[in-house]
Design an enzyme around this catalytic site. Sequence first.
Site, PDB file in Angstrom:
ATOM      1  N   THR A 185      -4.398   6.202   4.814  1.00 17.61           N
ATOM      2  CA  THR A 185      -5.641   5.515   5.174  1.00 17.61           C
ATOM      3  C   THR A 185      -5.608   5.295   6.683  1.00 17.61           C
ATOM      4  OG1 THR A 185      -5.994   4.414   3.070  1.00 17.61           O
ATOM      5  CG2 THR A 185      -6.792   3.251   5.000  1.00 17.61           C
ATOM      6  N   ARG A 213     -13.528   3.897  -8.844  1.00 14.94           N
ATOM      7  CA  ARG A 213     -12.801   2.768  -8.236  1.00 14.94           C
ATOM      8  C   ARG A 213     -13.127   2.689  -6.734  1.00 14.94           C
ATOM      9  NH1 ARG A 213      -8.735   2.492  -3.925  1.00 14.94           N
ATOM     10  NH2 ARG A 213      -7.432   0.684  -4.322  1.00 14.94           N
ATOM     11  N   VAL A 214     -13.401   1.506  -6.251  1.00 15.86           N
ATOM     12  CA  VAL A 214     -13.648   1.312  -4.820  1.00 15.86           C
ATOM     13  C   VAL A 214     -12.485   0.509  -4.241  1.00 15.86           C
ATOM     14  CG1 VAL A 214     -15.180   0.247  -3.104  1.00 15.86           C
ATOM     15  CG2 VAL A 214     -16.155   1.389  -5.102  1.00 15.86           C
ATOM     16  N   GLY A 215     -11.998   0.922  -3.089  1.00 16.79           N
ATOM     17  CA  GLY A 215     -10.888   0.221  -2.444  1.00 16.79           C
ATOM     18  C   GLY A 215     -11.360  -0.722  -1.348  1.00 16.79           C
TER      19      GLY A 215
HETATM   20  N1  ASP Z   1      -6.130   0.561   0.957  1.00 18.40           N
HETATM   21  C1  ASP Z   1      -6.374   1.884   0.398  1.00 18.40           C
HETATM   22  C2  ASP Z   1      -6.963   1.728  -0.971  1.00 18.40           C
HETATM   23  O1  ASP Z   1      -6.514   0.878  -1.715  1.00 18.40           O
HETATM   24  C3  ASP Z   1      -5.155   2.716   0.300  1.00 18.40           C
HETATM   25  C4  ASP Z   1      -4.229   2.675   1.482  1.00 18.40           C
HETATM   26  O2  ASP Z   1      -4.457   1.939   2.421  1.00 18.40           O
HETATM   27  O3  ASP Z   1      -3.243   3.387   1.465  1.00 18.40           O
HETATM   28  O4  ASP Z   1      -7.829   2.482  -1.309  1.00 18.40           O
END
Ligand code: ASP
Length: 318
Positions: A185, A213-215
């Site tokens: 990310t 799914r939303v992050g």
């Molecule tokens: N925060 C991102 C998510 O949960 C993943 C990540 O930061 O590695 O979608």
Amino acid sequence: MNSSPLGIVCHAGAGTIDDKAAYAAGLTEAIDEGYRLLRQSANAMEAVVAAVTIMEDNPLYDAGTGSDLTIDGQVEMDASLMTQEGRFGGVAGITGVKNPILVAQKVMTETDHLLVCGLGATEFARKMGFEDYNVVTERARTRLQKVVDHGSKYFLKMNQQRFPDGAPPTPEAGALPQPGSKMGTVGAVAIDKHGNLAVATSSGGIVGRMRGRVGDSAILGAGTYAGLSGAVSCTGHGEEIMRRSLARDIVERMKTMPGSTAMTLVVAEARRKKLAFGAIGFDARGGICYGHTTPDMAYGYKVAERLFLFTEEKLRIR
Ligand code: ASP
């Protein structure tokens, strides 16, 4: 003029990073471009969007090209940006575009909305002139295949790598797999020559997650937050970052303490809770801050003409 706090800090995910040199090279490219723009009087928003766009185009990272896939092999990307005055734009679960952060910027500048999702986000992107683009890479397919082949055992192994002391996932982490050991990310926070702050975050999400799914990377206050006291971009286990509004938590604390202290306190709390978490930011005085609970976080910054990369990190305070 010389007292300008101008600077930029970028991250490319928290986890365990094998190919550190490649992660650092990609960060350098993004940081240098953001900093160059700031020096040429670009505002903080323009700098963070430029830096994140460069990282989205790097197939090494889990954002834009190279995004991780859902369990059924789909691309659903999240991205958002925010300025210190509270302007925000985000897209969630967007597909078929090269640079989600540029679409998020259009949500901010061209609509009355804050967050646009799914097919509506792709339709909006087309209206704004963004062409269809396939961001799927062979590497992303391979990463998903590992999840499909090994199921939860694979996630368990990744968690052991993330927490070498053997700490298990917390019960409150829920049924979702935790993020993989190789992360990507991306995020950027900048302060321009007028002292204005902006932040941008973009993610392809966690590999093998459920469709839809939303992050946290799309969510105001969770993965992305800016206010008059500071600006922060987060990475790590999105569900836990959302549950605790971690970007906002850090920025709120900056009202009464330097950014580095706020970051240290929140990261220490996340470590106690065994959350996979990392963050970067600036406080309103141009004080830089970063921290992570995971073995590594890919990050770097440039202030006062000096570039610093995580590969130079000698001592990790536990
Ligand atoms: N925060 C991102 C998510 O949960 C993943 C990540 O930061 O590695 O979608």
